[in-house]
Design an enzyme around this catalytic site. Structure first.
Site, PDB file in Angstrom:
ATOM      1  N   PRO A   1       0.908   2.499  -6.274  1.00 51.58           N
ATOM      2  CA  PRO A   1       1.978   3.060  -7.098  1.00 51.58           C
ATOM      3  C   PRO A   1       2.413   2.173  -8.265  1.00 51.58           C
ATOM      4  O   PRO A   1       2.523   0.951  -8.129  1.00 51.58           O
ATOM      5  CB  PRO A   1       3.117   3.256  -6.089  1.00 51.58           C
ATOM      6  N   CYS A   2       2.676   2.819  -9.391  1.00 51.96           N
ATOM      7  CA  CYS A   2       3.002   2.117 -10.638  1.00 51.96           C
ATOM      8  C   CYS A   2       4.489   1.842 -10.850  1.00 51.96           C
ATOM      9  O   CYS A   2       4.831   0.872 -11.547  1.00 51.96           O
ATOM     10  CB  CYS A   2       2.491   2.923 -11.832  1.00 51.96           C
ATOM     11  N   PRO A   3       5.438   2.677 -10.347  1.00 52.91           N
ATOM     12  CA  PRO A   3       6.849   2.488 -10.685  1.00 52.91           C
ATOM     13  C   PRO A   3       7.407   1.080 -10.473  1.00 52.91           C
ATOM     14  O   PRO A   3       8.279   0.657 -11.234  1.00 52.91           O
ATOM     15  CB  PRO A   3       7.555   3.524  -9.794  1.00 52.91           C
ATOM     16  N   PRO A   4       6.949   0.309  -9.451  1.00 51.37           N
ATOM     17  CA  PRO A   4       7.515  -1.037  -9.305  1.00 51.37           C
ATOM     18  C   PRO A   4       7.309  -1.939 -10.516  1.00 51.37           C
ATOM     19  O   PRO A   4       8.046  -2.913 -10.696  1.00 51.37           O
ATOM     20  CB  PRO A   4       6.761  -1.595  -8.081  1.00 51.37           C
ATOM     21  N   PHE A   5       6.326  -1.626 -11.369  1.00 52.33           N
ATOM     22  CA  PHE A   5       5.988  -2.487 -12.499  1.00 52.33           C
ATOM     23  C   PHE A   5       6.147  -1.791 -13.851  1.00 52.33           C
ATOM     24  O   PHE A   5       5.942  -2.407 -14.893  1.00 52.33           O
ATOM     25  CB  PHE A   5       4.539  -2.968 -12.365  1.00 52.33           C
TER      26      PHE A   5
END
Length: 452
Positions: free
Chosen positions: A94-98
């Site tokens: 998943p991309c949202p953390p970064f």
């Protein structure tokens, strides 16, 4: 461990597989999926059906190869069994953390699986690892995070490299920068080379989409296409936390408007014969999911194809918003294929080996490295002096920024000495790496219906 024979089938386990952008690219590069795990049921169904329709799997093989659920849940799969003696572990965690568009919570985001994937790699020991994420992971905010990843992979027996790749350098008609990590066991790492970029090969948006725009008889489609030059902004799939399908944030919408596209939604069909609505004196069509899929590097599902390595046909399943998210959140198949070919060549030991001295000792965060190696707490002045003695110059504001970033992802202890000077030491990584008692489990359970 012997090199893989050139004609031998390579096997991949893919985590967070989505609707199959990376899956298709890796298949075209010569990898066969032993297993693909995806949280979203509709995306998994798209992948399962296409394994049969376009990649030659039997119904039974496709059913066994695609599993739905949380990839970190032992009840969904058993890595020790399902990923034993594996050629490649791959995924688009998943991309949202970064993401720059998000809060960049890193280890504090329940969707962060990057560190977990690194530890998984250490446990199952595939010959190679491929992980891709958003450009935000390359920012200074995550320098310590990246350093930890490189150091852990080295401890696990891998040589790892990061690269920022642009999709349009591989013939895909959009910007789409992706930050990619490739790691190989030491035996194979000298044979790895990043795929050759081909700038200028991507078609302009108008040329790419004109036939789809004129499907319903719109006579102005050619004129529209002539004015829609250049490649597209990055396609943004979004998440379940947000509303329906549209083409991204304000800056992206402005870029689309310059190309004569209404980015405030996704259309069910191509413009009618009478043309799309006129906005600000100009016909401005919306894109369909079929158009978005082309921009992402997929071919039309019903187009002629020979099943060869450049045949990127795919058929998406679900309602429009789901299909748009499946497409927008995917890794472009041509980029995945290019990376897969480079990894395949490394595992086959193709070409001359290269020197890995610099790669093996890459430093992304010297402050992290120094604190991690120190047996005592260090003040800012001591950090500056020790770095300068080793040939690295960072001023006081720079060191303080590093420390501030590190506090987000690592336990940091600040001790005030008798003279009033504060000294710092670095502790445990806060990320989820498989711990039974990590906060990720509660947060994931609370937000699961909105995670994508």
């Amino acid at each position: 461990m012997p090199a893989i024979e050139p004609g031998q089938q390579l096997e991949v386990v893919e985590i967070c597989a989505g609707a199959g952008g990376q899956s298709l690219g890796l298949e075209r590069a010569g990898f066969r999926h032993r297993l693909a795990i995806e949280l979203d049921g509709q995306a998994a169904e798209t992948l399962r059906r296409n394994l049969v329709e376009f990649l030659g799997y039997t119904e039974e093989e496709a059913q066994e190869s695609v599993r739905v659920g949380d990839v970190a849940d032992p009840s969904v799969w058993n890595p020790a069994l399902d990923a034993a003696k594996l050629d490649l572990l791959a995924g688009g965690v998943p991309c949202p953390p970064f993401s720059i568009a998000g809060k960049q919570l890193g280890t504090g985001d329940e969707r962060d699986l990057f560190a977990w994937a690194i530890e998984l790699c250490g446990k199952v020991q595939p010959k190679a690892l491929l992980l891709e994420n958003v450009r935000g992971l390359s920012a200074n905010r995550f320098a310590g995070y990246r350093q930890h990843v490189l150091d852990r992979l080295k401890e696990h027996g891998y040589i790892a490299e990061w690269q920022l790749l642009q999709a349009d350098d591989f013939g895909v008609s959009q910007l789409r920068p992706r930050f990619v990590l490739v790691a190989l066991q030491k035996e194979f790492a000298p044979y790895f080379a990043w795929p050759e970029r081909r700038p200028g090969t991507a078609k302009p948006v108008g040329e790419l989409l004109v036939d789809l725009m004129e499907q319903n008889g719109w006579k102005g489609a050619r004129e529209w296409a002539d004015s829609a030059g250049g490649i597209a902004p990055t396609i943004v799939g979004g998440s379940k936390k947000h509303g329906g399908a549209d083409l991204g944030p304000t800056r992206a919408k402005r870029a689309w408007a310059e190309k004569g596209v209404d980015a405030m939604g996704v259309a069910d069909d191509a413009p009618p014969a009478g043309g799309p609505p006129v906005i600000d004196g100009r016909p401005r069509p919306k894109l369909t999911t079929a158009m978005v899929a082309r921009i992402q590097g997929w071919h039309d599902a019903d187009a002629e194809g020979d099943g060869g390595e450049d045949d990127f046909r795919w058929r998406f399943h679900g309602r429009k918003t789901s299909v748009y998210r499946q497409i927008g959140n995917a890794f472009p198949p041509p980029v995945a294929k290019a990376l897969g070919v480079s990894i395949r060549n490394a595992l086959n030991k193709v070409g001359e080996p290269r020197d890995l001295v610099e790669t093996a000792d890459a430093v992304t965060d010297p402050v992290y490295k120094l604190l991690r190696s120190s047996t005592r707490a260090l003040s800012v002045d001591q950090i500056i002096a020790k770095l300068e003695a080793s040939g690295t110059a960072i001023d006081q504001p720079g060191v303080e920024r590093h420390l501030n970033h590190l506090k987000h992802d690592f336990e940091m202890t600040a001790v005030t000495r008798s003279n009033g000077v504060v000294a710092y030491s670095i502790g445990e990584f806060k990320a989820f790496v498989g711990q039974d008692d990590h906060q990720r489990h509660d947060l994931f359970s609370q937000h699961r219906s909105r995670i994508s």
